[in-house]
Motif scaffolding. Sequence first.
Motif: not given
Length: 296
Positions: A164-168, A216-221, A137-145
Amino acid sequence: VRPMPAGERVSVVIPTKNRLGLLRTCLEGLLDQTDYPDLEIRIVDNGSDDYATLRYLDGLARRANVTVLEDAGSFNFSSLCNLGAAGATGPYLCFLNNDIEPANPDWLKEMIAEAARPEIGLVGAKLLYPDRSVQHAGIALAGAHVARHTNLKIGENDGGYWGRAMQAQNLSAVTGACIVLRREIFEAIGGFDEALAVDFGDIDLCLRVRRAGYRVLWTPHAVLVHHESASRGTVITPEKAVLYERERAFMVERWGALLEDDPAYNPNLSITPERPAFALPEEPRAIEAVVRLGTI
């Protein structure tokens, strides 16, 4: 609801090797269960040697809208995707893992309608595990990881963190297991970086799309089922561990402090794999001042 551009072909690129059951499910989902009028399917075979798979690929190649390309070299996801995109005839590209199957017939229409917007550079989908919990449901940047999935393993219809998992939404990155973008953008930024053979090629592509001035866009639809890494396997061998570390270091060197400062993820929340996404960190983390990609 956004309008879909009329009469636009989508070139779907699918890297694969053996695993006929997965590939057949993916292709049947595209050919029989996807409500999109003009598909060009480009399968990139990475040295399949299973007889049944080779027969199936031969049969697919006889279809008017299917092309089977061959690259029997060492596995390089970025290279396979670039090969599949080269020569594509559609103005839109869809990169799809061979272990993906559609869960709703209009998934591609939803993604194309978003990708057609001039400010949108790349679109990701909502992916489910076979048990219908959320895999992506999307990706977050994670520093050294480098990066981490958010809202992982919540229920299919759960809202997750603040709904957030239900929203573009705008994100820094989405998984390359299912993405759509305009071919002109893909070519302008040079496609996938083939120095990233296995991991992070999708994250790097998203960051370069953003650096070029797009969102960059994520859509739950757009919902699909992801039998994650089924064809690659999930066993971490010493060789895989070495490659992962090399590619992780490559990303940290290229993107530096940006990986610590994701504009779509609050800096007061944890980015380490030991704690869930959206949890508070054990210790407050310091954020270096960086120029965000969207403002360059």
